[in-house]
Design an enzyme around this catalytic site. Structure first.
Site, PDB file in Angstrom:
ATOM      1  N   CYS A  74      58.829  21.574  19.605  1.00 61.10           N
ATOM      2  CA  CYS A  74      58.683  20.213  19.105  1.00 61.10           C
ATOM      3  C   CYS A  74      60.074  19.609  18.895  1.00 61.10           C
ATOM      4  CB  CYS A  74      57.907  20.218  17.792  1.00 61.10           C
ATOM      5  SG  CYS A  74      57.872  18.601  16.978  1.00 61.10           S
TER       6      CYS A  74
ATOM      7  N   ASP B 135      55.655  25.191  20.859  1.00 60.37           N
ATOM      8  CA  ASP B 135      54.442  24.683  21.498  1.00 60.37           C
ATOM      9  C   ASP B 135      54.111  25.613  22.659  1.00 60.37           C
ATOM     10  OD1 ASP B 135      54.204  22.363  19.867  1.00 60.37           O
ATOM     11  OD2 ASP B 135      55.709  21.340  21.086  1.00 60.37           O
TER      12      ASP B 135
END
Length: 276
Positions: free
Chosen positions: A184, A191
């Site tokens: 992120c 992620d």
């Protein structure tokens, strides 16, 4: 970091509001990230959609009895804005103590608010737990390339120069990997994703594709921009007759995000993988 994201609730302490609060939604313009990739809203080389699945959707009936469901949202890939994920979660949480007289009333509310934030009509489905449970999980199509023996030591930025192809040979194939990871750009949280590449074009070297995907491992960007970067890098290399890149990311904060970009008509399904 995307300049607009600095003002979003992501990475900040937030008060969780339990009654209807559409102002929680925080749109982030796509244009800045498109500019980094050399495209504009008028010259997008893809069609597509961002599927968001919400597993923390709940509201009240007029009797006061709560209902839980799973929300599926389809945001057009050419919408002016993405919706920042924490603000999306805060908005959905604001429905928890809100009364809706019917499922239809809830759906109309969601469509109105999400479309206003995205800047384009957003598709909404509210599904029962039994319906989603019956669907189960699916496997990705095509050949998994994760068992290939590759070596890599630089994970800071995507490296399109790693990609190789045979320009003398044209193939049509579907490949997938579960080794996609990025971070992120606001919080630095990981992620995790799986990605499918379907194309007809110059024969892509499978090991080079895997190494390239792994090079995203420490890259900081939103899900949507990672997929668009992969799409453009492959399009530039393969000169394909058709190309589709579809990533399915692991859930975080009760939401998973699944960007789909393609040269052709939009026709993805929205079925969960084993990690979702």
């Amino acid at each position: 970091m995307h300049p607009a994201a600095e003002h979003s609730p992501l990475g900040k302490s937030s008060e969780y509001i339990a009654t209807y609060s559409p102002e929680q939604l925080f749109p982030i313009p796509r244009t800045a990230k498109w500019a980094e990739l050399g495209v504009t809203a008028q010259t997008l080389p893809w069609q597509g959609v961002d599927y968001w699945n919400c597993f923390e959707l709940s509201w009240l009936l007029p009797s006061g009895k709560p209902v839980v469901a799973i929300g599926e949202f389809a945001i057009p890939a050419d919408s002016p804005n993405i919706i920042e994920s924490k603000s999306f979660k805060l908005y959905l949480n604001s429905l928890n103590q809100t009364v809706f007289t019917s499922l239809g009333a809830l759906q109309v509310c969601l469509e109105k608010d999400l479309s206003a934030a995205a800047g384009k009509p957003v598709g909404v489905k509210v599904r029962t737990l039994a319906e989603v449970e019956a669907q189960g999980v699916v496997a990705l199509p095509g050949q998994c390339i994760d068992a290939l023996d590759v070596a890599i030591s630089n994970y800071e930025q995507p490296q399109p120069e790693l990609l190789r192809c045979n320009p003398e040979r044209v193939v049509e194939e579907t490949l997938h990997s579960h080794l996609l990871k990025s971070n992120c750009p606001v919080t630095g949280q990981p992620d995790w994703g799986s990605v499918v590449v379907q194309y007809k074009g110059r024969a892509l070297d499978h090991a080079s594709l895997l190494t390239y995907l792994i090079s995203f491992r420490q890259h900081a960007d939103f899900h949507e921009q990672c997929v668009e970067r992969i799409y453009l890098d492959l399009k530039n290399l393969l000169q394909p007759e058709h190309l589709t890149v579809y990533a399915r990311y692991v859930r975080r904060g009760g939401l998973d995000i699944n960007p789909y970009r393609s040269t052709g008509p939009i026709s993805p399904d929205n079925k969960r993988l084993v990690r979702q």
